[in-house]
Enzyme design. Structure first.
Site, short mmCIF file in Angstrom:
data_model
loop_
_atom_site.label_atom_id
_atom_site.label_comp_id
_atom_site.label_asym_id
_atom_site.label_seq_id
_atom_site.Cartn_x
_atom_site.Cartn_y
_atom_site.Cartn_z
N GLY A 1 0.81 -1.17 0.10
CA GLY A 1 0.03 0.12 0.01
C GLY A 1 0.76 1.15 0.18
N SER A 2 1.86 1.26 -0.91
CA SER A 2 2.82 2.37 -0.81
C SER A 2 2.76 3.38 -1.85
CB SER A 2 4.37 1.87 -0.61
OG SER A 2 4.48 0.73 -1.56
N ARG B 1 0.53 5.88 -2.02
CA ARG B 1 0.25 7.16 -1.60
C ARG B 1 -0.05 6.98 0.01
NH1 ARG B 1 -5.54 7.26 -1.35
NH2 ARG B 1 -6.19 5.05 -2.43
N ASN C 1 1.41 -2.45 5.30
CA ASN C 1 0.47 -1.22 5.65
C ASN C 1 -0.86 -1.04 4.89
OD1 ASN C 1 0.56 1.96 5.98
ND2 ASN C 1 0.59 1.73 3.72
N SER D 1 -3.82 0.74 14.05
CA SER D 1 -4.59 1.72 14.13
C SER D 1 -4.96 2.05 15.81
CB SER D 1 -5.86 1.81 13.43
OG SER D 1 -6.69 2.85 13.69
N TYR E 1 -13.16 -2.67 10.95
CA TYR E 1 -11.94 -2.12 10.79
C TYR E 1 -11.30 -2.20 12.05
CZ TYR E 1 -8.05 1.45 9.97
OH TYR E 1 -7.13 2.13 9.63
N LYS F 1 -7.85 -4.64 12.83
CA LYS F 1 -6.58 -3.91 13.26
C LYS F 1 -6.20 -4.52 14.92
CE LYS F 1 -5.53 -1.25 10.09
NZ LYS F 1 -4.21 -1.27 8.95
N ILE G 1 -4.15 10.79 11.34
CA ILE G 1 -2.79 11.32 10.46
C ILE G 1 -3.36 12.18 9.24
CG2 ILE G 1 -0.72 10.58 9.17
CD1 ILE G 1 -0.52 9.83 12.22
#
Length: 243
Positions: A9-10, A12, A87, A139, A152, A156, A185
């Site tokens: 997942g890199s 963005r 990620n 998270s 979610y 996590k 974030i």
């Protein structure tokens, strides 16, 4: 010899910043996205200017067979993965009574099955090489819950238990496993949150601000380095004091 890091997942967001930090810290980075995109293409082009060995790969982390094929391709073309950063993640936010089976399953498959599939495929080589760093991105929702995020938060939270258990299994092979729990974030995902909810969250954060992607990436870089050699099974909060 440069260490090789795979960052899922890199293309963005947090993943891109993690990849940037690792490239700048001297790692050879394999970028990843679930599908080909201009984001992935431009990120690879940008990072190749920093290290021409930067490469990218496309596969669905929720598809076990696709993950296995992709990892074989990486090993064939590059040789190994020294550092794995899980990620990649998605959100399908709804209150539980309005959540469909697909909303639940898709989040579980990407956010929890994904790390399982990828780790299972790269771990044997790490064990054989007697070295590895596995860093999972969880998270704050895993620790304190979040409205409309039962799927979610559950996925996590599972990633935390996964990481702690993995650390017990891999320590004897000099493979560490740690998990980072970001708070609020500044990413595309958080920018989609209505402003009134962002401000309400900031009121609960000791530092009274939203975090930056660089503040996650710098910790990942440390955990990926030799300087973190005595840290494993740790849950590290990066949330500005959101307690």
């Amino acid at each position: 010899m440069k260490q090789i890091a795979l960052v899922t997942g890199s293309s963005r967001g947090i993943g891109k910043e993690i990849a940037r930090e690792l490239v700048q810290s001297g790692f050879q980075v394999v970028l990843h996205a679930s599908k080909a995109s201009k984001d992935l293409e431009s990120t690879e082009f940008e990072f190749k200017k920093l290290d021409h060995r930067t490469s990218s790969i496309v596969f669905d982390v929720s598809d076990g067979a696709a993950v296995e094929r992709a990892c074989k391709d990486i090993f064939k073309s590059i040789g190994r993965v020294d550092v794995l950063i899980n990620n990649a993640g998605i959100a399908r936010d709804k209150t539980l009574v309005n959540m469909s089976d697909d909303d639940w399953d898709s989040v579980m498959k990407v956010n929890l099955y994904g790390p399982f599939f990828i780790t299972k495929n790269v771990l044997p080589a790490m064990i054989e090489n007697n070295y590895g760093r596995i860093i999972n991105i969880s998270s704050i929702a895993a620790e304190r819950g979040a409205y409309g995020k039962t799927n979610y938060a559950a996925a996590k939270s599972g990633l935390i238990g996964f990481t702690k258990s993995l650390a017990l299994e891999t320590g004897r092979y000099n493979v560490t496993a740690n998990v980072i729990c970001p708070g609020l974030i500044d990413t595309e995902m958080s920018r989609a949150i209505p402003e009134k909810y962002v401000q309400k969250a900031i009121e609960q954060i000791s530092l009274r601000r939203v975090g930056r992607t660089e503040e996650i990436a710098s910790l990942v870089s440390f955990l990926a380095s030799e300087k973190s050699s005595y840290i494993t099974g740790a849950v590290l909060d990066v949330n500005g004091g959101w307690l």
